[in-house]
Each structure stands twice: as structure tokens, then as C-alpha cells.
Design an enzyme around this catalytic site. Structure first.
Site, short mmCIF file in Angstrom:
data_model
loop_
_atom_site.label_atom_id
_atom_site.label_comp_id
_atom_site.label_asym_id
_atom_site.label_seq_id
_atom_site.Cartn_x
_atom_site.Cartn_y
_atom_site.Cartn_z
N ASP A 102 12.63 10.06 24.42
CA ASP A 102 12.98 8.92 25.26
C ASP A 102 13.00 7.66 24.42
O ASP A 102 12.68 7.67 23.23
CB ASP A 102 12.08 8.80 26.50
N ILE A 103 13.39 6.56 25.04
CA ILE A 103 13.58 5.29 24.34
C ILE A 103 12.29 4.49 24.38
O ILE A 103 11.72 4.27 25.46
CB ILE A 103 14.74 4.49 24.98
N GLU A 158 15.33 7.12 31.08
CA GLU A 158 15.70 7.15 29.66
C GLU A 158 15.20 8.40 28.95
O GLU A 158 15.20 8.47 27.73
CB GLU A 158 15.16 5.89 28.95
#
Length: 369
Positions: free
Chosen positions: A223-224, A266
Site C-alpha cells: 500500500d501507499i 490504497e
């Protein structure tokens, strides 16, 4: 049955055109042989199928017509569309209706002119089978009947070709709709990665295939980092751009058989068939470095992002993807705790005994994701 990779419309369209090419392509369907047959049977130097404009771009049948004379003769033969039955003009120079026509006064010097109407099954005329000679002559009753029969053959050929073209176009439209519906069913609308449901379905299939053939398979989650901060500072439109470009970056760096799914927000998952865990870790590192190279702009200025990743792989006797995804998820959150912008690999099935193989991180931070 759902398949992966998803069908691509251009590929499906190409397959339809290839399968039914004789119905669609004037390059393959040669109608000139009908005109040659008419010329031989009726002993005339020029035979041309003169059609209404809508048919001309895909159907051509002519014999003895130089390319430079085609338009002139098509225009001249258009007069024949007024005829309800087969007709003969022995000498057009002697007919007031034709004597001032450019094709009669000059090249190609039309003298003899005969024709028979072309019609569809409902009787609607769409052209004429025309015979042309540069000397006076006539046709016998039998020859006139033969001309009408040949016109009937041409009419049926055009109708069949037209129906074939519509049928092929209908098949193409069906394929386009099918691909669009497939896309709606299995892909995330924002990123075009697999949606959560499709990801798990295809992942299960890959797990079973790997077990059946005893092939390696790896699972990766990422994920970010600090994505909430991106949305808070730069806005949700900028956040969407980050997600879209990151998904595209991953798609450009994986194989067609690899599965990329957006699992929520995300967070993304990857299933890598035929891939040992160490190779998956190397891919994770490449993706991590590539993500840092992306640059974004918003009204608040330019910015960049990083990603954190967790890698795992299924173990016997695991029959589904969920245990390995859970381990990859735990490895991902360990990467978060150890500073983000890094990847972690769980190398055994038991989390309590897992060995974490770390990639060098560029910074350490314990803030929320």
C-alpha cells in the site's frame, strides 16, 4: 467461465474478422469473376456492375474497365437504374437520350449498351449489370435471358455479401459488449486492476494450479505510505491520480499472467505464478524503487510517494489464498513499523517462527500509514 487475462476487444475483433474474412473483406471475395463470366458468355469487351453509391466502397465487379474509366462508366451506367427490366441500346450514338453523354462522345466511346437491374429480395433496385461495346450490336432473346440470369446471380451475391458484412459487424458489436461487461464485472473502475472479488477468484485458481503441478507461487501485498496525508494536503483528485499511476506502474512491471488486484483504498495484492518467494522479493524491491521515482503535482505543489510491501507464499496443505495473504499482510505492516518504504518477506508458515528478510529502508518513521 471467467478467464484471465481478461479478453481484449481489439484481439477479439481481429479473431472475428479472421474467422469470417470471406464475408467481410472485398480483397478476399473476388466478384470480378462474375463480370468475366458475363463477358465470355455474351461476347462483349466491357462488363461493369454499376451500383448505388452506398455499395461501391465494398463491392466491385468489372471486366475490361481501365481504372481511369471506372468513374466515367459508373456515371454513364447510372442511367440504367431507371430500367425495370433487361434492355438493349444497339447504338447509343443514335439515341437522343445518350448521344451527348461524355462517355459516348469521347473515351471510352460507348456505342452498344445493355443492362439488367439488380434487386434485393423485396424488389428494391440497387444497381445494374451493364454490357458495353464500342461497336453497334444487338442481343438475341436467349442472350437477353442470359443477361437477366447473370444479373440475378450478381444480385444474390451482393445480398449475401451485405448480409455477411452485417452479421460480422453484429458479432463484433457482441464481442465489444461482452468485453465491456467483462471489464465491469472483474476490474476496478479507477485503476483497471482486478477488483477484490475477481482477484480472490483468480487467485484461488492459481493456487490450485500451483499445487497440482508442484510449481512455486508467491503472494505480495502493498500500500501507499502516508496516503491519508496525500488526500488531506493535496486533495482526493490527487490521491486518485497517485493510485492510478501506481497501478499502471505495477502493470507495466509484471507479466500478463500475474494477478494485480485492488483490495481496498490504497491497498493492492499481487499473485505471482511460477515465482519463488526470493524472486517476488526482488520484484517488490524494483516496484518500491520505481514508485519513489514517480512525481506528482497539485495546487499545493509537487510531491512524491513511497510504498511498503509484504511477501509470502502458500504452504502445503493450504488450499486457498487467504493464509498466504494474511502472512503477506502481516509482513506489510511489519514494514510499516520498521520505517516504511521497504519490503518484508515471511519465509515460514508459522508467523511466530517467521524469519523476516529485510530490504534496506531509506528512512524510519513510526507515523500512521
Amino acid at each position: 467461465m471467467l478467464s484471465y487475462p481478461p479478453p481484449r476487444f481489439e484481439q477479439q475483433k481481429s479473431e472475428v474478422l479472421q474467422r469470417y474474412r470471406i464475408l467481410k473483406s472485398e480483397e478476399i471475395h473476388d466478384a470480378d469473376h462474375i463480370a468475366r463470366t458475363a463477358a465470355l458468355a455474351l461476347d462483349v469487351p466491357i462488363v461493369i456492375v454499376a451500383l448505388n453509391e452506398r455499395y461501391r466502397h465494398w463491392y466491385r465487379a468489372a471486366h475490361g474497365v481501365p481504372a481511369e474509366d471506372m468513374d466515367t462508366l459508373q456515371e454513364f451506367c447510372a442511367h440504367a437504374n431507371l430500367a425495370d427490366d433487361a434492355f438493349v441500346v444497339p447504338d447509343a450514338r443514335q439515341e437522343p437520350y445518350f448521344e451527348r453523354e461524355p462517355a459516348v462522345l469521347g473515351h471510352p466511346n460507348v456505342v452498344f449498351f445493355a443492362g439488367a437491374p439488380l434487386t434485393d429480395p423485396d424488389g428494391k433496385r440497387f444497381g445494374t449489370l451493364c454490357l458495353i461495346d464500342n461497336r453497334p450490336r444487338s442481343l438475341s432473346t436467349d442472350q437477353l435471358g442470359l443477361l437477366a440470369s447473370l444479373a440475378d446471380i450478381v444480385s444474390k451475391d451482393i445480398c449475401i455479401c451485405s448480409a455477411g458484412r452485417y452479421a460480422v459487424q453484429d458479432l463484433i458489436n457482441v464481442e465489444e459488449e461482452r468485453c465491456a461487461l467483462y471489464d465491469l464485472a472483474v476490474t476496478d473502475p479507477l485503476t483497471k486492476a482486478l477488483n477484490r472479488r475477481a482477484f480472490f477468484r483468480f487467485a484461488e485458481r492459481e493456487i490450485h494450479r500451483a499445487r497440482r503441478h508442484d510449481h512455486p507461487i508467491s503472494v505480495l501485498m502493498f500500500d501507499i505510505d502516508h496516503f491519508k496525508r496525500v488526500n488531506d494536503i493535496h486533495g482526493h483528485a490527487a490521491g486518485d491520480e497517485v493510485i492510478i499511476r501506481l497501478a499502471r506502474l505495477v502493470m507495466d512491471n509484471i507479466r500478463e499472467a500475474d494477478l494485480l488486484g485492488r483490495l481496498g483504498g490504497e491497498e493492492f495484492g499481487l499473485v505471482l505464478p511460477e515465482t519463488p518467494a526470493e524472486a517476488a522479493l526482488q520484484l517488490a524491491n524494483r516496484l518500491r524503487e520505481a514508485a519513489k521515482a514517480l512525481r506528482f503535482r497539485s495546487g499545493e505543489g509537487s510531491f512524491d510517494v513511497s510504498i511498503s510491501l509484504g511477501v509470502s507464499h502458500p504452504y502445503d496443505p493450504e488450499a486457498d489464498i487467504h493464509p498466504s495473504l494474511e502472512r503477506a499482510d502481516k509482513a506489510l505492516y511489519r514494514a510499516k513499523r520498521l520505517g516504511r518504504d521497504r519490503a518484508e518477506l515471511i519465509s515460514s508458515s508459522a508467523w511466530e517462527e517467521a524469519t523476516i528478510i529485510q530490504l534496506p529502508g531509506t528512512r524510519r518513521n513510526t507515523d500512521a500509514a
